[in-house]
Write a protein that holds these residues in place. Structure first.
Motif, mmCIF file in Angstrom:
data_model
loop_
_atom_site.group_PDB
_atom_site.id
_atom_site.type_symbol
_atom_site.label_atom_id
_atom_site.label_comp_id
_atom_site.label_asym_id
_atom_site.label_seq_id
_atom_site.Cartn_x
_atom_site.Cartn_y
_atom_site.Cartn_z
ATOM 1 N N GLU A 168 0.835 -1.210 0.000
ATOM 2 C CA GLU A 168 0.000 0.000 0.000
ATOM 3 C C GLU A 168 0.863 1.251 0.000
ATOM 4 O OE1 GLU A 168 -3.274 0.288 2.731
ATOM 5 O OE2 GLU A 168 -3.942 2.136 1.738
ATOM 6 N N GLU A 172 0.606 4.050 -2.874
ATOM 7 C CA GLU A 172 0.297 5.420 -2.469
ATOM 8 C C GLU A 172 1.357 6.383 -3.037
ATOM 9 O OE1 GLU A 172 0.182 5.957 1.762
ATOM 10 O OE2 GLU A 172 -0.719 7.951 1.602
ATOM 11 N N ARG A 175 1.008 6.550 -6.946
ATOM 12 C CA ARG A 175 -0.179 7.330 -7.337
ATOM 13 C C ARG A 175 0.048 8.813 -7.077
ATOM 14 N NH1 ARG A 175 -2.890 7.448 -11.116
ATOM 15 N NH2 ARG A 175 -4.254 5.642 -10.961
ATOM 16 N N ASP A 176 0.732 9.109 -5.970
ATOM 17 C CA ASP A 176 1.020 10.496 -5.628
ATOM 18 C C ASP A 176 1.942 11.132 -6.684
ATOM 19 O OD1 ASP A 176 0.914 12.721 -3.753
ATOM 20 O OD2 ASP A 176 3.044 12.301 -3.434
ATOM 21 N N SER A 205 -8.928 1.588 -4.412
ATOM 22 C CA SER A 205 -9.038 2.933 -3.832
ATOM 23 C C SER A 205 -7.954 3.866 -4.381
ATOM 24 C CB SER A 205 -9.001 2.865 -2.305
ATOM 25 O OG SER A 205 -7.686 2.563 -1.866
ATOM 26 N N TYR A 206 -6.926 3.309 -5.035
ATOM 27 C CA TYR A 206 -5.913 4.134 -5.705
ATOM 28 C C TYR A 206 -6.136 4.154 -7.218
ATOM 29 C CZ TYR A 206 -3.564 4.204 -1.220
ATOM 30 O OH TYR A 206 -3.278 4.400 0.102
#
Ligand SMILES: [Mg+2]
Length: 347
Positions: A168, A172, A175-176, A205-206
């Motif tokens: 995760e 994260e 994606r950022d 969710s990403y």
């Protein structure tokens, strides 16, 4: 016709070490195959063996004399189906070795006709999807930096390797660093079925597009378990190796990831595309870490695909072949002004 053949083992250093959930690769061992006709025209291909599928540069070099004997005894570069059948009868498995020879034959045959391979096949260059660029496993900060570089280089689609205890955190960070990119992930068999289902919920969710090979290929029921519960579409890579695997995975995946080095070449990959379509599957074409001597050929199948993952030559530190131009992830077959696969020595 007198066909002369030769092969040469080449060790390509990688631009950076390449890590997936199974291990790290620091160089790519390819075996380049050349077939020359009686007019002096040469077709080139390459075998990029994968130990995961039982092949190494040693096994490729061991079987190539047998395979090239078939080529020379058929003696016709357009007799690809006959040679392909003959090679399969002679050595059975060894798909990367057969692919290296078969690619060289396709290159020579379409060079003799004066056409790029996709034109010989009648395919529409505008239908080719963009290739993804792969972000290998590393510490999270390095993966973020590699993502930034890939975005900077214009790649619209990223394939992120996962299968760690910090999946995760990685997604994260990626994606950022790439808010606009299409992101796919590949676990390379790392998860248990239950874990994989939970991962798909986290990954959704990403805004991840799909998840490749969540569970071991040795657990086909596990793949079905994930497919029936997953929050994202699945792609089968290690679970879909040959033509016969397509119907076996059809009720437990959305996408099949084909590779020339798993199935034995362009002709078999084309048959797999059509088998996949008949089963309602989407199709991706992937690759090993390969010289353009092989990747150039795979690019010509791109118009038949939903997804392309043909960045194998982009991960090399140096390559003695150039292939089909790739810009901003776009496989620019239309810009190829050479016949055959377009593989051409750079030195
Ligand atoms: Mg994969």
């Amino acid at each position: 016709m007198l066909l002369t053949t030769e092969f040469e083992r080449v060790s390509y250093p990688l631009a950076d070490d390449f890590t997936i959930s199974r291990g790290t690769q620091t160089a790519a061992e390819n075996v380049v195959v050349r077939i020359t006709d009686d007019g002096g025209m040469t077709g080139v291909g390459a075998a990029a063996p994968s130990a995961h599928y039982g092949e190494t540069a040693d096994t490729v070099e061991a079987v190539l004399p047998e395979l090239l004997d078939v080529v020379e005894s058929v003696g016709d570069p357009h007799g690809i189906a006959k040679i392909e059948r003959g090679m399969r009868e002679r050595v059975g498995r060894n798909p990367a070795a057969r692919a290296g020879v078969e690619i060289a034959l396709h290159d020579l045959a379409s060079k003799r006709l004066g056409l790029p391979l996709y034109r010989q096949w009648g395919l529409d260059a505008d239908e080719a999807p963009p290739t993804s660029f792969t972000i290998g496993l590393d510490d999270t900060e390095t993966m973020r930096e590699k993502t930034e570089e890939a975005v900077e280089a214009g790649f619209p689609v990223l394939k992120v390797k996962l299968g760690t205890d910090r999946d995760e955190e990685i997604v994260e960070a990626v994606r950022d660093a790439a808010p606009e990119a299409t992101i796919r992930v590949d676990a390379n068999e790392a998860w248990t079925p239950r874990e994989a289902v939970a991962k798909t919920e986290m990954l959704a969710s990403y805004d991840v597009e799909f998840v490749e090979q969540p569970v071991p290929a040795a657990d086909p029921e596990g793949l079905r378990f994930v497919y029936e519960r997953a929050a994202l579409p699945l792609a089968a890579d290690e679970s879909c190796v040959t033509l016969a695997d397509v119907p076996r995975v059809a009720d437990r995946t959305d996408v099949v990831n084909l590779k020339l080095m798993k199935c034995g070449g362009l002709s078999e990959a084309t048959r797999m595309v059509h088998a996949a379509r008949a089963h309602g599957l989407e199709v991706m074409l992937g690759c090993m870490i390969e010289s353009n001597a092989a990747i150039a050929a795979a690019c010509h199948l791109a118009p038949l695909l939903d997804y392309a993952d043909l960045d194998g030559a982009l991960l090399l530190g140096e390559d003695d072949y150039e292939g089909v131009p790739i810009e901003d992830g776009e496989i620019r077959l239309r810009d190829l002004n050479r016949s055959g696969t377009g593989a051409r020595r750079t030195d």
